[in-house]
Scaffold this active site. Structure first.
Site, mmCIF file in Angstrom:
data_model
loop_
_atom_site.group_PDB
_atom_site.id
_atom_site.type_symbol
_atom_site.label_atom_id
_atom_site.label_comp_id
_atom_site.label_asym_id
_atom_site.label_seq_id
_atom_site.Cartn_x
_atom_site.Cartn_y
_atom_site.Cartn_z
ATOM 1 N N ILE A 1 0.849 -1.195 0.000
ATOM 2 C CA ILE A 1 0.000 0.000 0.000
ATOM 3 C C ILE A 1 0.883 1.242 0.000
ATOM 4 O O ILE A 1 1.736 1.406 0.879
ATOM 5 C CB ILE A 1 -0.914 0.019 1.240
ATOM 6 C CG1 ILE A 1 -1.725 -1.270 1.333
ATOM 7 C CG2 ILE A 1 -1.811 1.258 1.234
ATOM 8 C CD1 ILE A 1 -2.350 -1.510 2.690
ATOM 9 N N CYS A 2 0.666 2.108 -0.950
ATOM 10 C CA CYS A 2 1.379 3.382 -1.017
ATOM 11 C C CYS A 2 0.531 4.418 -0.271
ATOM 12 O O CYS A 2 -0.409 4.981 -0.827
ATOM 13 C CB CYS A 2 1.603 3.789 -2.474
ATOM 14 S SG CYS A 2 2.509 5.328 -2.646
#
Length: 148
Positions: A91-92
């Site tokens: 997840i960015c």
């Protein structure tokens, strides 16, 4: 894991179980026996692209938690297609790296991820998904993200 980290995690776990925010699936088996790893279900909010879809977030806590962020990623057979979520579950999200602060908690991270899913306009992985997945570290906390 230090005693302070264990106390903090127990407090957060109890809060999650008693408050149980909408969109989070909490059960008695969310943690490993030593508190180092948790799995929490997230359900897409009604009226969004992910309405009713269920995903699993895995939190892995290091010895410096809460001073260092946990490793957080989607796991299981269903990884959401989202412009800030890679197909390997990474997840960015800035609060998982540069913008982490000990004032954040598992609950606040989950709610941020739910908000991120809810605001998505399209179901697709990031444009560099194939390259990233092929070359990244297995630990998303070791990724040097470029936030736009």
């Amino acid at each position: 894991m230090s005693d302070a980290a264990a106390r903090r995690l127990m407090k957060e776990l109890n809060q999650l179980k008693t408050e149980n925010p909408a969109g989070l699936l909490i059960d008695n088996t969310i943690t490993s026996h030593d508190l180092k790893q948790w799995k929490i279900g997230v359900v897409g909010a009604e009226g969004t692209l992910y309405a009713g879809e269920v995903f699993t977030l895995q939190f892995t806590f290091g010895p410096q938690y809460p001073f260092n962020s946990p490793e957080v990623m989607f796991v299981g057979d269903t990884i959401p297609a989202h412009p800030h979520i890679y197909s390997n579950g990474h997840i960015c999200l800035s609060i998982l790296s540069d913008d982490w602060t000990p004032a954040l908690s598992v609950q606040s991270v989950c709610l941020s991820i739910l908000s991120m899913l809810s605001s998505s306009k399209e179901k697709k992985h990031p444009i560099d998904d194939a390259i990233y997945v092929r070359t990244c570290n297995k630990n998303p906390s070791k990724t040097r993200w470029w936030f736009h």
